[in-house]
Structure formats: C-alpha cells, structure tokens
Design a protein around this motif. Sequence first.
Motif, PDB file in Angstrom:
ATOM      1  N   LEU A 311       0.870  -1.175   0.000  1.00  0.00           N
ATOM      2  CA  LEU A 311       0.000   0.000   0.000  1.00  0.00           C
ATOM      3  C   LEU A 311       0.907   1.225   0.000  1.00  0.00           C
ATOM      4  O   LEU A 311       1.890   1.258   0.749  1.00  0.00           O
ATOM      5  N   PHE A 312       0.612   2.182  -0.857  1.00  0.00           N
ATOM      6  CA  PHE A 312       1.504   3.329  -0.944  1.00  0.00           C
ATOM      7  C   PHE A 312       0.729   4.599  -1.258  1.00  0.00           C
ATOM      8  O   PHE A 312      -0.387   4.570  -1.760  1.00  0.00           O
ATOM      9  N   GLY A 313       1.327   5.719  -0.917  1.00  0.00           N
ATOM     10  CA  GLY A 313       0.742   7.032  -1.153  1.00  0.00           C
ATOM     11  C   GLY A 313       1.882   8.027  -1.288  1.00  0.00           C
ATOM     12  O   GLY A 313       3.033   7.618  -1.426  1.00  0.00           O
ATOM     13  N   ARG A 314       1.592   9.297  -1.144  1.00  0.00           N
ATOM     14  CA  ARG A 314       0.255   9.796  -1.057  1.00  0.00           C
ATOM     15  C   ARG A 314      -0.179  10.374  -2.381  1.00  0.00           C
ATOM     16  O   ARG A 314       0.653  10.864  -3.133  1.00  0.00           O
ATOM     17  N   PHE A 315      -1.453  10.273  -2.637  1.00  0.00           N
ATOM     18  CA  PHE A 315      -2.031  10.875  -3.831  1.00  0.00           C
ATOM     19  C   PHE A 315      -3.055  11.911  -3.395  1.00  0.00           C
ATOM     20  O   PHE A 315      -3.803  11.684  -2.443  1.00  0.00           O
ATOM     21  N   ALA A 316      -3.091  13.030  -4.107  1.00  0.00           N
ATOM     22  CA  ALA A 316      -4.105  14.038  -3.799  1.00  0.00           C
ATOM     23  C   ALA A 316      -5.484  13.469  -4.112  1.00  0.00           C
ATOM     24  O   ALA A 316      -6.450  13.710  -3.393  1.00  0.00           O
ATOM     25  N   ASP A 317      -5.557  12.677  -5.205  1.00  0.00           N
ATOM     26  CA  ASP A 317      -6.823  12.111  -5.640  1.00  0.00           C
ATOM     27  C   ASP A 317      -6.542  10.672  -6.103  1.00  0.00           C
ATOM     28  O   ASP A 317      -6.235  10.433  -7.276  1.00  0.00           O
ATOM     29  N   ALA A 318      -6.626   9.731  -5.151  1.00  0.00           N
ATOM     30  CA  ALA A 318      -6.239   8.340  -5.455  1.00  0.00           C
ATOM     31  C   ALA A 318      -7.064   7.746  -6.606  1.00  0.00           C
ATOM     32  O   ALA A 318      -6.485   7.094  -7.488  1.00  0.00           O
ATOM     33  N   PRO A 319      -8.397   7.937  -6.678  1.00  0.00           N
ATOM     34  CA  PRO A 319      -9.145   7.370  -7.803  1.00  0.00           C
ATOM     35  C   PRO A 319      -8.656   7.905  -9.158  1.00  0.00           C
ATOM     36  O   PRO A 319      -8.570   7.153 -10.134  1.00  0.00           O
ATOM     37  N   ALA A 320      -8.299   9.202  -9.211  1.00  0.00           N
ATOM     38  CA  ALA A 320      -7.807   9.770 -10.475  1.00  0.00           C
ATOM     39  C   ALA A 320      -6.447   9.161 -10.827  1.00  0.00           C
ATOM     40  O   ALA A 320      -6.170   8.847 -11.994  1.00  0.00           O
ATOM     41  N   SER A 321      -5.601   8.971  -9.842  1.00  0.00           N
ATOM     42  CA  SER A 321      -4.285   8.377 -10.097  1.00  0.00           C
ATOM     43  C   SER A 321      -4.437   6.919 -10.526  1.00  0.00           C
ATOM     44  O   SER A 321      -3.715   6.432 -11.402  1.00  0.00           O
ATOM     45  N   TRP A 322      -5.400   6.215  -9.900  1.00  0.00           N
ATOM     46  CA  TRP A 322      -5.682   4.817 -10.292  1.00  0.00           C
ATOM     47  C   TRP A 322      -6.014   4.759 -11.784  1.00  0.00           C
ATOM     48  O   TRP A 322      -5.493   3.926 -12.521  1.00  0.00           O
ATOM     49  N   LYS A 323      -6.849   5.700 -12.217  1.00  0.00           N
ATOM     50  CA  LYS A 323      -7.270   5.755 -13.622  1.00  0.00           C
ATOM     51  C   LYS A 323      -6.064   6.014 -14.521  1.00  0.00           C
ATOM     52  O   LYS A 323      -5.948   5.438 -15.612  1.00  0.00           O
ATOM     53  N   SER A 324      -5.163   6.858 -14.034  1.00  0.00           N
ATOM     54  CA  SER A 324      -3.973   7.167 -14.814  1.00  0.00           C
ATOM     55  C   SER A 324      -3.081   5.924 -14.978  1.00  0.00           C
ATOM     56  O   SER A 324      -2.512   5.682 -16.047  1.00  0.00           O
ATOM     57  N   TYR A 325      -2.972   5.120 -13.899  1.00  0.00           N
ATOM     58  CA  TYR A 325      -2.245   3.839 -14.033  1.00  0.00           C
ATOM     59  C   TYR A 325      -2.897   2.974 -15.108  1.00  0.00           C
ATOM     60  O   TYR A 325      -2.215   2.380 -15.948  1.00  0.00           O
ATOM     61  N   VAL A 326      -4.236   2.900 -15.083  1.00  0.00           N
ATOM     62  CA  VAL A 326      -4.953   2.089 -16.074  1.00  0.00           C
ATOM     63  C   VAL A 326      -4.625   2.596 -17.487  1.00  0.00           C
ATOM     64  O   VAL A 326      -4.329   1.808 -18.393  1.00  0.00           O
ATOM     65  N   ASP A 327      -4.639   3.920 -17.650  1.00  0.00           N
ATOM     66  CA  ASP A 327      -4.332   4.499 -18.971  1.00  0.00           C
ATOM     67  C   ASP A 327      -2.905   4.171 -19.403  1.00  0.00           C
ATOM     68  O   ASP A 327      -2.599   4.140 -20.593  1.00  0.00           O
ATOM     69  N   ASN A 328      -2.036   3.919 -18.416  1.00  0.00           N
ATOM     70  CA  ASN A 328      -0.650   3.535 -18.715  1.00  0.00           C
ATOM     71  C   ASN A 328      -0.495   2.011 -18.803  1.00  0.00           C
ATOM     72  O   ASN A 328       0.625   1.493 -18.784  1.00  0.00           O
ATOM     73  N   GLY A 329      -1.626   1.284 -18.842  1.00  0.00           N
ATOM     74  CA  GLY A 329      -1.588  -0.179 -19.032  1.00  0.00           C
ATOM     75  C   GLY A 329      -1.302  -0.968 -17.770  1.00  0.00           C
ATOM     76  O   GLY A 329      -0.896  -2.138 -17.840  1.00  0.00           O
ATOM     77  N   VAL A 330      -1.496  -0.353 -16.604  1.00  0.00           N
ATOM     78  CA  VAL A 330      -1.195  -1.044 -15.342  1.00  0.00           C
ATOM     79  C   VAL A 330      -2.434  -0.994 -14.442  1.00  0.00           C
ATOM     80  O   VAL A 330      -2.904   0.078 -14.070  1.00  0.00           O
ATOM     81  N   LEU A 331      -2.930  -2.184 -14.095  1.00  0.00           N
ATOM     82  CA  LEU A 331      -4.118  -2.255 -13.236  1.00  0.00           C
ATOM     83  C   LEU A 331      -3.679  -2.528 -11.798  1.00  0.00           C
ATOM     84  O   LEU A 331      -3.119  -3.596 -11.506  1.00  0.00           O
ATOM     85  N   ILE A 332      -3.870  -1.538 -10.911  1.00  0.00           N
ATOM     86  CA  ILE A 332      -3.608  -1.770  -9.493  1.00  0.00           C
ATOM     87  C   ILE A 332      -4.936  -1.594  -8.765  1.00  0.00           C
ATOM     88  O   ILE A 332      -5.993  -1.674  -9.385  1.00  0.00           O
ATOM     89  N   ARG A 333      -4.938  -1.376  -7.459  1.00  0.00           N
ATOM     90  CA  ARG A 333      -6.213  -1.401  -6.726  1.00  0.00           C
ATOM     91  C   ARG A 333      -6.410  -0.142  -5.900  1.00  0.00           C
ATOM     92  O   ARG A 333      -5.511   0.264  -5.146  1.00  0.00           O
ATOM     93  N   ASP A 334      -7.580   0.428  -6.085  1.00  0.00           N
ATOM     94  CA  ASP A 334      -8.011   1.508  -5.203  1.00  0.00           C
ATOM     95  C   ASP A 334      -8.849   0.849  -4.118  1.00  0.00           C
ATOM     96  O   ASP A 334      -9.974   0.433  -4.361  1.00  0.00           O
ATOM     97  N   VAL A 335      -8.281   0.731  -2.914  1.00  0.00           N
ATOM     98  CA  VAL A 335      -8.982   0.009  -1.842  1.00  0.00           C
ATOM     99  C   VAL A 335      -9.808   0.950  -0.975  1.00  0.00           C
ATOM    100  O   VAL A 335     -10.304   0.548   0.075  1.00  0.00           O
ATOM    101  N   GLY A 336      -9.926   2.200  -1.421  1.00  0.00           N
ATOM    102  CA  GLY A 336     -10.796   3.130  -0.710  1.00  0.00           C
ATOM    103  C   GLY A 336     -10.136   3.787   0.496  1.00  0.00           C
ATOM    104  O   GLY A 336     -10.822   4.368   1.328  1.00  0.00           O
ATOM    105  N   ILE A 337      -8.816   3.688   0.600  1.00  0.00           N
ATOM    106  CA  ILE A 337      -8.106   4.386   1.676  1.00  0.00           C
ATOM    107  C   ILE A 337      -7.615   5.710   1.103  1.00  0.00           C
ATOM    108  O   ILE A 337      -6.836   5.723   0.125  1.00  0.00           O
TER     109      ILE A 337
END
Length: 363
Positions: A311-337
């Motif tokens: 588990l790692f941070g920090r992101f100002a907006d974790a859901p937006a960063s998650w989406k950016s990983y997806v756009d870069n071809g990498v699926l990780i997990r937004d666990v709601g923290i």
Amino acid sequence: MNEVTLDDLPLREDLRGKSPYGAPQLDIPVRLNTNENPYPPPDALVADVTEAVREAAANLHRYPDRDAVELRRDLAAYLTTSTGVALTERNLWAANGSNEILQQILQAFGGPGRSALGFEPSYSMHPIISAGTKTDWVPTPRRPDFTLDMDKAAEIVHTRQPDVVFVTSPNNPTGGSIPLADLAGVLKAAPGIVVVDEAYAEFSSQPSAVELLAEYPAKLVVSRTMSKAFAFAGGRLGYLAAAPAVIDALQLVRLPYHLSALTQAAARAALRHADATLASVHKLAAERDRVVEALLGLGFTPVPSDANFVLFGRFADAPASWKSYVDNGVLIRDVGIEGHLRVTIGTPEENDAFLEASKEVPR
Ligand code: PMP
C-alpha cells in the motif's frame, strides 16, 4: 421477458443499496490488483492436475467425499511441515476459497443477535460476509500508520465482547503482520472465536498463529488459502486449522458435498508440487523489497509490507491516479483508503512497468 430491477424483488431490507464485492476485471496488460501469484503453475503441476482431474472425471456420476478427508490429510501434512506444529485431518477443514471458510465460521459462530469485530482498514469481505450472515459488524480503527495497538485491541475486545474477532496477518490491504506474543492479548480478552486470517502467511516473516492452537483450542481458528502463494486462485481452495470441535461445528452449516471431486483432486495434485510453487515466494519477497525501495526513491510513502502487495501514497486524488495507471496499461487497486493505492507484486517485468507508470501518474 419483462425487465425487473432489484427494486422489484422481495430482497432483504438490509441488503438494499449494498454493492457486491468486486475488483474490476479489466483486460489490461499488467494486472497487479488481486494479490495473485504472477507465476503460472509449473508444467509438471499442470500435467499432474490434468491427470488427477481425468481420473476424478471417471467417477463424476458419484458424489465426492463429503468430508474431503484425503485433501484435509494432505493440507495437515503441509501445515505440519511448514509450521512445525503436529496437525491431523481432524484439525483441518477445507472449502471453496477461504471466503467460504469465513462464511461457514460466521454461519456457525455469528448470525442474528451476534457480532463480529475487525480492525480497519482490513479485508473488506469480513464485513460483507458478516452482513450476509446477519452478524453485526463492529469496525475498530487501526492507528493512522495502519499498525495495531494490541493493548488497545485487547481492551476493545474485552469491552465489546464480540462473538467473532478477525485479525488479518499479514493484513490486507496494509501489509503488516502481528507477532504471536501480541495476539495472545486479544485471544485472552475474546469471549468467543478469534479468526486469524493468514491468507498471505507464506510471504510473512512472522510465525503462524497455528503455534497457538494448543493453548487456545476453544477460541482460535487459523484461516489459510491456496489462492496466493500457492498460485491456485482459479482452483478455489481455502482451509483452516483449529481444534476438531470447531470442525464439528462447521459441519453443521456446510452444504453437503460443497467441495467438488474435481476441486479435491486438483488441489491434492497441486499440493504435491508445493515446493516448486512456493519457490516463487522468495523471489516475490525480494521483488517487494525492490519495489518499496524504488517507490521511496520516487518520493512515495510505501507502508512496510510482510506480504505480496504494497500500500503506498500519497495521492491528492487516489481514484484519479488509479485511472492514470490504467491508462498507462497497469491495473492496481483503489482500496478506498484516502490518498493511497495498493499494488500486487508481479514479475520483475510487471513491476518495472508499474514503476515506470508511477513516474507519470498525478500525485
Ligand atoms: N483473506 C484475505 C485477507 C484475502 O486478502 C483474501 C483474498 N483477497 C481472502 C481471504 C480470500 O481468498 P480466497 O477466497 O481466494 O481464499
């Protein structure tokens, strides 16, 4: 057929508005989101499973062994070897994934008018299975750094008197483990069952709570799975170690023939290759440490992990960063923290792709 929606169905009131558990299953090149072992089973294991399933298929007109005795014996042998604690099939129980194990535990020891307590953030299925079995959920926070104050934990257990306590070690999604000495306080304070969820035990540097079974036979249940280190997530095989009386209790709620003959045969074959499969554990632990170092180098704050995820941070907006990983071809997990995401440790190439994407994502 006329379209009906959930609103048209006579659904239990307490289930209305709830969402099912579900990590997105997206077709993305690098999938590091469900804490699986990234290495496929070795060829010899695949051949052995295939042969075992072929043999079992010849008897599919018959129900399977309802008590899965031979599989439980093999699981007991594995746990005896890996923990040094002598166990027999009478101490073992198996089901379709450890989720079914946890559900059976709550069916037998939780239920209406009873409660289950867990230390959050932790595995999100604990409250979901509690809801499904109408067990009241008692969420109890961890420290802000996600560690557990065990004295406080024991005190809360003593005050709240839950029928079931969940301790996840290593904890998903935060990664830390609980030393055995610290577990004892909770075990002493608990009036009912303490489930130590050891889904990631093989990755951990801490000994297994199985070592405490002799001391707390009427309280302790250690839950395990072949989904993670064993690279058998698709096979659906979870198990537990406990006193034989606990298994007698679970027999009262389990469905007859819950473990198919194919599952039993495949799991036994996979267990025969445990040494080969588990060889990946050291590689993954070394990769985890490399990924943590690299994340630190990139200015992230990884949470110390004893498992195959970080588990790692920090992101100002974790859901937006998650989406950016997806756009870069990498699926990780937004666990709601808030401010955090979780990455499963993959192959070195997958981890490199993740680290490359980490340079691009918004923080
Ligand atoms: N416990 C924990 C802590 C987990 O993370 C998981 C899987 N994500 C499970 C139990 C359930 O795994 P399975 O049903 O595949 O055994």
